[in-house]
Design an enzyme around this catalytic site. Structure first.
Site, PDB file in Angstrom:
ATOM      1  N   GLY A 229       0.820  -1.160  -0.080  1.00  0.00           N
ATOM      2  CA  GLY A 229      -0.032  -0.018  -0.087  1.00  0.00           C
ATOM      3  C   GLY A 229       0.856   1.282   0.029  1.00  0.00           C
ATOM      4  CB  THR A 231       5.461   5.501   1.225  1.00  0.00           C
ATOM      5  OG1 THR A 231       5.742   5.250  -0.182  1.00  0.00           O
ATOM      6  CG2 THR A 231       6.173   6.018   2.142  1.00  0.00           C
ATOM      7  CB  VAL A 233      -0.654   3.248   5.258  1.00  0.00           C
ATOM      8  CG1 VAL A 233      -1.079   2.148   6.060  1.00  0.00           C
ATOM      9  CG2 VAL A 233      -1.917   4.123   5.018  1.00  0.00           C
ATOM     10  N   GLY A 234       2.433   2.640   5.350  1.00  0.00           N
ATOM     11  CA  GLY A 234       3.575   1.673   5.634  1.00  0.00           C
ATOM     12  C   GLY A 234       4.543   2.082   6.557  1.00  0.00           C
ATOM     13  CD  GLU A 251       5.079  -3.355  -3.718  1.00  0.00           C
ATOM     14  OE1 GLU A 251       5.270  -2.153  -4.108  1.00  0.00           O
ATOM     15  OE2 GLU A 251       3.975  -4.022  -4.314  1.00  0.00           O
ATOM     16  CB  CYS A 285       2.850   0.470  -6.495  1.00  0.00           C
ATOM     17  SG  CYS A 285       3.244  -1.240  -7.071  1.00  0.00           S
TER      18      CYS A 285
END
Length: 484
Positions: A229, A231, A233-234, A251, A285
């Protein structure tokens, strides 16, 4: 939990999923039609689900390798047998055109068979010892419960690329798909795994939004998170996992550079570029988001790319034969158009496209782009190809690397030596020569650098590393005597 998909005469669907959390609609982006409704998983239900999954994992890890392989092979066959249903849901729920949906399904079928071979692979190594008579063995063991949080753009593939290798290596899984792809990315997967003979509780389905995902990430009985998802939220997930010393495979986003050198085949390069920028409405992405072109060929390249873009048909991918479907939501369509409009106000020029009709946005080629413009700086996630002209190879590489992201890149040049030299200089986890940026092969490690990920990789032999941890076991025939 027993899941069922019930077909109705009016073309809608009813889901019986046993959850009691807030209901949410399943909507077709192309028409706005409500296809059905699901209930979210409540936090209390998620706690019970994780507990049950953790309990089921122990027995699954002890299952013979051939049984695990058989389940995954059977699952691959069921994907093939249900192709029409799966592809229809991919079109209706996510706006996927027929070619994209078909490719995604075939990739998942092949991945199922690859993962079915994983339990039969060697899982340990023998190391020498400085102690006479000692044997050192290092083996791979399951992590336990793996939480998989998947996105809506390639919902089947990006769920299964984590679910299948995790199961193959003896883990259990809690799968939480995006609310926009709960059926194709969750319900159908859970049903088919159950039909394939996966024991109850080994792959559990959790439904809902960010609150469900956050609780899954922080749950102490979840030993790993595999997230695909944004960046932003990552980073949040990485912080939580870091505090808990929990493994995370992240990722994340990308703003991928496609470099067109002055010796490129412009016709071929524009074909690659159209595919890389406009496939699945640019909602990938790996989308070719920055077209960096040497100035001497920039006009010819823009003309060729625009000619291709004008021929692409936009429409309902479930009912029509089209090249582009709808943007996933009103919010995302608004964002794409806002980025275009802001860039136009800063001096960019639309060569073709740029118009919106509901959730449908025309494939758009934008010229006179500068590095400060939003369509260049940000991950657009829409059918937009911003073209920026540069004077030489060094400037092209410098611009390509001047980004927080480092997922994918591509180089177009008729000189293989030059192209490989440029590829070595690009700061991206994946670089493709005389191709475009949207590439994925299930047997090849996939992942990005910089803000596009945390060095985790999916695919091929990397799956063994990603979904296990190592244990050292030493043994000696008779107890040793020590000075104490």
């Amino acid at each position: 939990m027993n899941l069922s998909v019930i077909h109705q005469d009016n073309g809608s669907f009813e889901f019986a999923n046993g959850f009691t959390g807030s209901p949410f609609d399943i909507t077709e982006p192309a028409t706005g039609q409500k296809l059905g409704q699901l209930n979210s998983t409540s936090i209390a239900e998620l706690d019970r689900l994780v507990e049950q999954t953790a309990a089921a994992q122990t027995a699954w890890a002890a299952t013979d390798f051939d049984r695990r392989a058989r389940v995954l092979r059977t699952f691959g066959g069921l994907l093939e047998q249900n192709a029409e249903l799966i592809n229809a849901w991919n079109a209706r729920e996510c706006g996927s055109i027929a070619g994209k949906a078909g490719w995604e399904l075939q990739a998942c079928i092949e991945q199922s068979f690859m993962c079915a071979a994983m339990p039969m692979n060697p899982y340990g190594e023998v190391y020498p010892s400085s102690m006479p008579g000692r044997e050192n063995i290092c083996i791979r063991v399951p992590l336990g419960v793996v939480g998989v949080i998947s996105p809506w753009n390639f919902p089947l593939l990006l769920s299964l690329r984590a679910v299948l290798p995790a199961l193959a290596m003896g883990n259990a899984v809690v799968l939480k798909p995006d609310p926009n792809s709960s059926v194709i990315g969750g319900v159908l997967i859970a049903e088919l795994l159950q039909q394939a003979g996966l024991p109850e509780g080994v792959c559990s389905l959790a439904l809902g939004g960010a609150d469900v995902g956050q609780h899954l990430v922080s749950h102490p009985q979840v030993n790993m998170i595999a997230f695909t998802g944004s960046t932003a939220v990552g980073r949040q997930i990485g912080e939580v996992c870091g505090r808990q010393l929990k493994k995370a495979a992240l990722e994340l986003g990308g703003n991928n550079a496609l470099l067109i050198m002055d010796d490129a085949d412009i016709a071929a390069a524009s074909s690659c570029a159209a595919w890389g920028s406009f496939l699945h409405q640019g909602q990938i992405c790996m989308q070719s988001g920055r077209h960096i072109v040497e100035r001497s060929v920039a006009d010819a390249y823009i003309d060729a790319l625009s000619e291709r873009a004008r021929k692409l048909v936009v429409g309902d991918p479930y009912r029509e034969n089209v090249h582009l479907g709808p943007i996933i939501s009103e919010r995302q369509a608004d964002r794409v158009m806002s980025l275009i409009e802001q860039s136009l106000a800063m001096g960019a020029r639309i060569v073709c496209g740029g118009k919106r009709d509901g959730l449908f946005i025309e494939p758009t080629v934008i010229a006179d782009v500068t590095p400060e413009m939003p369509v260049y700086k940000e991950e657009v996630f829409g059918p937009v190809a911003p073209v920026i002209a540069v004077d030489n190879e060094d400037e092209a590489v410098s611009l390509a690397n001047d980004s927080d992201y480092g997922l994918a890149a591509a180089v177009q040049s008729s000189n293989p030596v030059r192209a490989k030299r440029i590829a070595q200089r690009l700061q991206a986890g994946m670089v493709h020569i005389n191709d475009q940026t949207v590439n994925n092969e299930f047997q090849v490690p996939f992942g990005g650098m910089k803000a596009s990920g945390n060095s985790g990789r999916f695919g091929g032999p990397e799956n063994m590393e990603e979904f296990t941890e190592k244990k050292w076991i030493s043994s000696i025939d008779a107890p040793l005597g020590y000075p104490f």
